[in-house]
Enzyme design. Structure first.
Site, PDB file in Angstrom:
ATOM      1  N   VAL A  45       0.768  -1.174  -0.036  1.00 45.72           N
ATOM      2  CA  VAL A  45       0.026   0.048  -0.073  1.00 45.72           C
ATOM      3  C   VAL A  45       0.894   1.080   0.125  1.00 45.72           C
ATOM      4  O   VAL A  45       1.143   1.928  -0.987  1.00 45.72           O
ATOM      5  CB  VAL A  45      -0.858   0.127   1.246  1.00 45.72           C
ATOM      6  CG1 VAL A  45      -1.810   1.174   1.308  1.00 45.72           C
ATOM      7  CG2 VAL A  45      -2.011  -1.215   1.326  1.00 45.72           C
ATOM      8  N   CYS A  46       1.461   1.568   1.223  1.00 47.56           N
ATOM      9  CA  CYS A  46       2.167   2.716   1.281  1.00 47.56           C
ATOM     10  C   CYS A  46       3.531   2.908   0.436  1.00 47.56           C
ATOM     11  O   CYS A  46       4.081   3.914   0.092  1.00 47.56           O
ATOM     12  CB  CYS A  46       2.605   3.090   2.712  1.00 47.56           C
ATOM     13  SG  CYS A  46       1.067   2.780   3.852  1.00 47.56           S
ATOM     14  N   VAL A  47       3.952   1.614  -0.043  1.00 46.20           N
ATOM     15  CA  VAL A  47       5.173   1.817  -1.015  1.00 46.20           C
ATOM     16  C   VAL A  47       4.723   1.521  -2.405  1.00 46.20           C
ATOM     17  O   VAL A  47       5.069   2.393  -3.030  1.00 46.20           O
ATOM     18  CB  VAL A  47       6.176   0.697  -0.601  1.00 46.20           C
ATOM     19  CG1 VAL A  47       7.367   0.497  -1.673  1.00 46.20           C
ATOM     20  CG2 VAL A  47       6.836   0.779   0.885  1.00 46.20           C
TER      21      VAL A  47
END
Length: 210
Positions: free
Chosen positions: A118-120
């Protein structure tokens, strides 16, 4: 057909992005041992500091359960802006963050974060779309399980991201041990336990050979 070009990291053309290494989110990391993951993230931060490369820190909804950024990162990278996103999941959807990346003028992006898929992955894919060369630091990014990590890696590689661990990032930026044996070696001594033992053995042998 020509072989693919070797796009190696360039210390003068890179920026480090630390995305959502937050006190709440790191509790979800299960694909690495907690101590190992902590060491990897700090090793990467040390590499960024050593090469005096620009770095950008960001958090998502830190007033909620995600929590604040882990305190060591702003301590190790005091000149890095910390961009607190009010809610955008993809960091590149936040105008302040996207502008901060652009303002560095760098075309190589070294990215790590929590959670990997998600965040990467989301900002990595956005950065690829915008023409950046993206290098994902696999062991400074964490998630729920190995299989979710592998799926994220495949998705990013398919889009053109390169996968490296933090030690490979440092080595590719440094290029040659002779540039600074003691300074660069100190990073390995501090964040690669086995290398510390190797150095101690080498020094002991060197002393007894005199």
């Amino acid at each position: 057909m020509s072989p693919p070009a070797y796009k190696r990291l360039d210390r003068d053309n890179c920026v480090f992005l630390f995305v959502d290494h937050q006190s709440g989110l790191v509790q979800l990391v299960r694909d690495f041992d907690p101590n190992e993951f902590h060491t990897n993230v700090l090793g990467l931060a040390k590499v960024a500091a050593y090469f005096k490369a620009p770095a950008i820190l960001t958090t998502s909804f830190e007033t909620g359960p995600n929590g604040p950024i882990v305190k060591e990162l702003p301590e190790m990278l005091p000149n890095a802006p910390l961009i607190r996103r009010p809610g955008q999941i993809n960091a590149m959807d936040n105008e302040d963050f996207a502008n901060a990346v652009k303002a560095t003028g760098k075309k190589q992006v070294i990215i790590s974060g929590v959670l990997t898929e998600v965040c990467v992955a989301f900002p990595a894919l956005s950065l690829i779309e915008q023409g950046y060369d993206v290098f994902v630091v696999t062991d400074a990014s964490g998630t729920f399980k190995e299989h979710t990590r592998e799926a994220a890696h495949k998705r990013m590689v398919q889009a053109g991201c390169q996968l490296l661990n933090w030690a490979a990032v440092g080595a590719e930026l440094h290029r040659d041990w002779r540039r600074d044996i003691e300074g660069f070696g100190a990073i390995w001594n501090d964040y690669v336990p086995g290398y510390r033992c190797l150095t101690q053995s080498y020094m002991a042998t060197k002393d007894t050979s005199k």
